[in-house]
Design a protein around this motif. Structure first.
Motif, PDB file in Angstrom:
ATOM      1  N   MET A   1      57.497  55.373  46.692  1.00  0.00           N
ATOM      2  CA  MET A   1      56.597  54.281  46.370  1.00  0.00           C
ATOM      3  C   MET A   1      55.406  54.826  45.588  1.00  0.00           C
ATOM      4  O   MET A   1      54.819  55.832  45.953  1.00  0.00           O
ATOM      5  N   VAL A   2      55.067  54.163  44.508  1.00  0.00           N
ATOM      6  CA  VAL A   2      53.942  54.570  43.678  1.00  0.00           C
ATOM      7  C   VAL A   2      52.725  53.730  44.070  1.00  0.00           C
ATOM      8  O   VAL A   2      52.805  52.505  44.172  1.00  0.00           O
ATOM      9  N   ARG A   3      51.622  54.381  44.293  1.00  0.00           N
ATOM     10  CA  ARG A   3      50.400  53.691  44.679  1.00  0.00           C
ATOM     11  C   ARG A   3      49.835  52.910  43.498  1.00  0.00           C
ATOM     12  O   ARG A   3      49.913  53.354  42.347  1.00  0.00           O
ATOM     13  N   PRO A   4      49.241  51.731  43.770  1.00  0.00           N
ATOM     14  CA  PRO A   4      48.691  50.915  42.668  1.00  0.00           C
ATOM     15  C   PRO A   4      47.664  51.643  41.813  1.00  0.00           C
ATOM     16  O   PRO A   4      47.636  51.487  40.605  1.00  0.00           O
ATOM     17  N   TYR A   5      46.810  52.485  42.417  1.00  0.00           N
ATOM     18  CA  TYR A   5      45.805  53.170  41.604  1.00  0.00           C
ATOM     19  C   TYR A   5      46.427  54.177  40.655  1.00  0.00           C
ATOM     20  O   TYR A   5      45.844  54.540  39.652  1.00  0.00           O
ATOM     21  N   THR A   6      47.656  54.622  40.953  1.00  0.00           N
ATOM     22  CA  THR A   6      48.367  55.506  40.035  1.00  0.00           C
ATOM     23  C   THR A   6      48.866  54.711  38.836  1.00  0.00           C
ATOM     24  O   THR A   6      48.749  55.155  37.695  1.00  0.00           O
ATOM     25  N   ILE A   7      49.390  53.538  39.097  1.00  0.00           N
ATOM     26  CA  ILE A   7      49.906  52.685  38.024  1.00  0.00           C
ATOM     27  C   ILE A   7      48.783  52.270  37.080  1.00  0.00           C
ATOM     28  O   ILE A   7      48.964  52.224  35.866  1.00  0.00           O
ATOM     29  N   THR A   8      47.607  51.985  37.633  1.00  0.00           N
ATOM     30  CA  THR A   8      46.481  51.509  36.821  1.00  0.00           C
ATOM     31  C   THR A   8      45.571  52.634  36.345  1.00  0.00           C
ATOM     32  O   THR A   8      44.539  52.373  35.737  1.00  0.00           O
TER      33      THR A   8
ATOM     34  N   THR B   1      40.253  49.429  38.728  1.00  0.00           N
ATOM     35  CA  THR B   1      40.311  48.396  39.765  1.00  0.00           C
ATOM     36  C   THR B   1      40.116  46.993  39.216  1.00  0.00           C
ATOM     37  O   THR B   1      40.259  46.021  39.957  1.00  0.00           O
ATOM     38  N   ALA B   2      39.790  46.879  37.943  1.00  0.00           N
ATOM     39  CA  ALA B   2      39.596  45.560  37.330  1.00  0.00           C
ATOM     40  C   ALA B   2      40.134  45.584  35.906  1.00  0.00           C
ATOM     41  O   ALA B   2      40.066  46.607  35.219  1.00  0.00           O
ATOM     42  N   PRO B   3      40.681  44.450  35.448  1.00  0.00           N
ATOM     43  CA  PRO B   3      41.196  44.403  34.070  1.00  0.00           C
ATOM     44  C   PRO B   3      40.057  44.400  33.056  1.00  0.00           C
ATOM     45  O   PRO B   3      38.921  44.034  33.370  1.00  0.00           O
TER      46      PRO B   3
ATOM     47  N   SER C   1      46.356  41.601  41.039  1.00  0.00           N
ATOM     48  CA  SER C   1      45.239  42.370  40.478  1.00  0.00           C
ATOM     49  C   SER C   1      45.735  43.567  39.673  1.00  0.00           C
ATOM     50  O   SER C   1      45.206  43.868  38.597  1.00  0.00           O
ATOM     51  N   VAL C   2      46.756  44.241  40.150  1.00  0.00           N
ATOM     52  CA  VAL C   2      47.337  45.374  39.433  1.00  0.00           C
ATOM     53  C   VAL C   2      48.031  44.885  38.168  1.00  0.00           C
ATOM     54  O   VAL C   2      47.880  45.461  37.091  1.00  0.00           O
ATOM     55  N   THR C   3      48.767  43.795  38.287  1.00  0.00           N
ATOM     56  CA  THR C   3      49.478  43.231  37.135  1.00  0.00           C
ATOM     57  C   THR C   3      48.503  42.816  36.042  1.00  0.00           C
ATOM     58  O   THR C   3      48.752  43.059  34.857  1.00  0.00           O
TER      59      THR C   3
END
Length: 118
Positions: free
Chosen positions: A1-8, A12-14, A73-75
């Motif tokens: 599983m990849v953590r959201p902060y890694t993907i982004t 934390t905000a677009p 939020s990640v998307t």
């Protein structure tokens, strides 16, 4: 599983705040910059590529998030990246465009009436 902060990449905000759950997104077929030169995408993550594939047909932010199985939020952060690069087009849902004066209510009424006659 990849953590959201890694993907982004730790964001934390677009970069944009106009992406709502019902904003409609479409992949730009032949992206061009303001001078008409072809846009070459930067380094894209697998999630970016999945978004571009998914948005070949118009899709709402909520649909894209569900298809990716990621938090909204990640998307939104990933979508803002692609819109910023000119690879993805975002447009307000019809109700927002109507409120801004972009749609003629009489035209919509005529379409509605025509559909009822069918």
């Amino acid at each position: 599983m990849v953590r959201p902060y890694t993907i982004t990449r730790g964001r934390t905000a677009p970069a944009r705040d106009d992406l709502t759950l019902i904003t409609v997104l479409t992949t730009v077929e032949d992206p061009r910059d303001e001078h008409g030169a072809p846009v070459r995408p930067g380094r894209l993550q697998p999630e970016h590529r999945r978004i571009l594939e998914r948005c070949r047909r118009p899709a709402a932010v909520a649909e894209v998030a569900a298809d990716l199985d990621l938090a909204v939020s990640v998307t939104k952060i990933l979508l803002a990246d692609l819109v910023g690069q000119g690879l993805l087009a975002a447009r307000a849902p019809i109700t927002v465009a109507w409120a801004a004066g972009g749609i003629d209510p009489s035209l919509l009424a005529a379409v509605r009436d025509g559909l009822r006659r069918l």
